[in-house]
Design an enzyme around this catalytic site. Structure first.
Site, short mmCIF file in Angstrom:
data_model
loop_
_atom_site.label_atom_id
_atom_site.label_comp_id
_atom_site.label_asym_id
_atom_site.label_seq_id
_atom_site.Cartn_x
_atom_site.Cartn_y
_atom_site.Cartn_z
N HIS A 278 0.85 -1.21 0.00
CA HIS A 278 0.00 0.00 0.00
C HIS A 278 0.88 1.25 0.00
CE1 HIS A 278 -2.89 3.11 1.14
NE2 HIS A 278 -1.98 3.48 2.02
N GLU B 133 -5.34 9.65 0.13
CA GLU B 133 -5.74 8.23 0.13
C GLU B 133 -6.82 7.91 -0.91
OE1 GLU B 133 -3.12 6.75 3.20
OE2 GLU B 133 -4.13 5.98 1.44
N1 HBI Z 1 1.60 6.13 10.13
N2 HBI Z 1 3.09 4.69 9.04
C1 HBI Z 1 2.00 5.51 9.00
N3 HBI Z 1 1.32 5.66 7.84
C2 HBI Z 1 0.22 6.46 7.76
O1 HBI Z 1 -0.38 6.60 6.69
C3 HBI Z 1 -0.21 7.14 8.92
C4 HBI Z 1 0.52 6.96 10.11
N4 HBI Z 1 0.11 7.60 11.23
C5 HBI Z 1 -0.99 8.51 11.26
C6 HBI Z 1 -1.72 8.59 9.97
N5 HBI Z 1 -1.31 7.96 8.87
C7 HBI Z 1 -3.01 9.35 9.85
O2 HBI Z 1 -3.46 9.79 11.11
C8 HBI Z 1 -2.92 10.56 8.91
O3 HBI Z 1 -4.18 11.16 8.83
C9 HBI Z 1 -1.90 11.52 9.41
FE FE Z 2 -1.78 5.39 2.98
#
Ligand code: HBI
Ligand code: FE
Length: 288
Positions: free
Chosen positions: A135, A181
């Site tokens: 992903h 996304e």
């Molecule tokens: N951590 N590794 C990873 N990947 C993400 O897409 C991700 C995350 N932590 C928080 C988050 N996404 C979401 O809260 C976003 O909306 C920031």
């Molecule tokens: Fe993502």
């Protein structure tokens, strides 16, 4: 209270190995590489999604995918970062899986994209609760080659660090969800996908462009930030940008007044429709 896209890691409930992390939540890819089965899972997903992407992904995604020259083995993040850095200054950092919002935003603000170092099992092809290597790498990395989107994502990271302080994380999470996304973009050939959650999904990639079921609404920042989203079904609403410049320009102003305005408005359901919504009609002969 909308579900945040990702439950914040108390790490206990999460898949990845959070034991050997650096202070910034990063880890290296497995020193002894990946198993033949893991490379085969990658290859199978890559073939399926590349075929679908040729038809339904935006040109900028396809250009980035070509520039990466990923082959049928799980990519080396250092090598991919060398190519990416030369184009837009972004690089990839390995992470064990979900990391806290502030760590995540901090990486984006520094042009580092966190990519999970483990890949899903064969029996998880069509749904898994946390983002995996496929992903993150296939869905997110190609678009970082587009200079305007690359600037948007860094601006988003900087905004996230400020939002944290303002308690507006949930509204920014909606913006991330409906653009990074699950975003759609207009092209001369019709609407195409640029969102990573769509591009890494076997079912949702054709659905988001062809089905008459979901709403497709013209990009509207405040409308997005007050709209709930679903995390375990296809989206009921997609937002369509004219181009990445529209996305970047929308995040230029300081969001503080927006948060005050949003606090006065009701949160909308994922399938809401407002008279002011600029709607995109489904392509002729769309399956329901
Ligand atoms: N951590 N590794 C990873 N990947 C993400 O897409 C991700 C995350 N932590 C928080 C988050 N996404 C979401 O809260 C976003 O909306 C920031
Ligand atoms: Fe993502």
């Amino acid at each position: 209270m909308g579900m945040n896209e990702h439950p914040l890691p108390d790490t206990a409930g999460l898949r990845g190995d959070y034991g050997a992390m650096a202070a910034d939540w990063t880890v290296r890819q497995p020193a002894n590489g990946y198993s033949a089965e893991e490379h085969d899972v990658w290859r199978t997903l890559l073939r399926r999604q590349s075929l679908l992407a040729q038809r339904h992904a935006c040109p900028e995604f396809l250009d980035g995918l070509a520039a990466l020259q990923i082959d049928e083995r799980i990519p080396d993040f250092e090598r991919a970062s060398d190519v990416l850095r030369r184009r837009t200054g972004w690089r990839i950092v390995g992470v064990p899986g979900l990391i806290p919002d502030d760590a995540f935003y901090g990486h984006l603000a520094a042009r580092r994209f966190p990519v999970t170092v483990w890949i899903r099992r064969r029996d998880e092809f069509d749904y898994l609760a946390e983002p995996d290597l496929f992903h993150d790498f296939f869905g997110h990395v190609p678009l970082l080659f587009d200079p305007v989107f690359a600037d948007y994502l860094q601006a988003y990271g900087r905004g996230g660090l400020k939002a944290d302080a303002l308690g507006a994380i949930e509204m920014l999470a909606r913006l991330y969800w409906y653009t990074v996304e699950f975003g759609l973009i207009e092209t001369p050939e019709g609407v195409r996908a640029y969102g990573a959650g769509i591009l890494s999904s076997g079912g949702e990639l054709p659905y988001c462009v062809e089905s008459a079921a979901p709403h497709r609404i013209g990009f509207d920042l405040l409308r997005i930030m007050r709209t709930r989203y679903k995390i375990d079904t296809f989206q009921e609403t997609y937002f369509v940008i004219r181009d990445f410049r529209e996305l970047f320009d929308a995040t230029a102003p300081d969001f503080t007044p927006y948060y005050a305005e949003l606090a006065r408005q009701e949160v909308l359901a994922a399938d809401a429709l407002l008279p002011a919504d600029r709607r995109f009609t489904p392509p002729a002969g769309s399956p329901r």
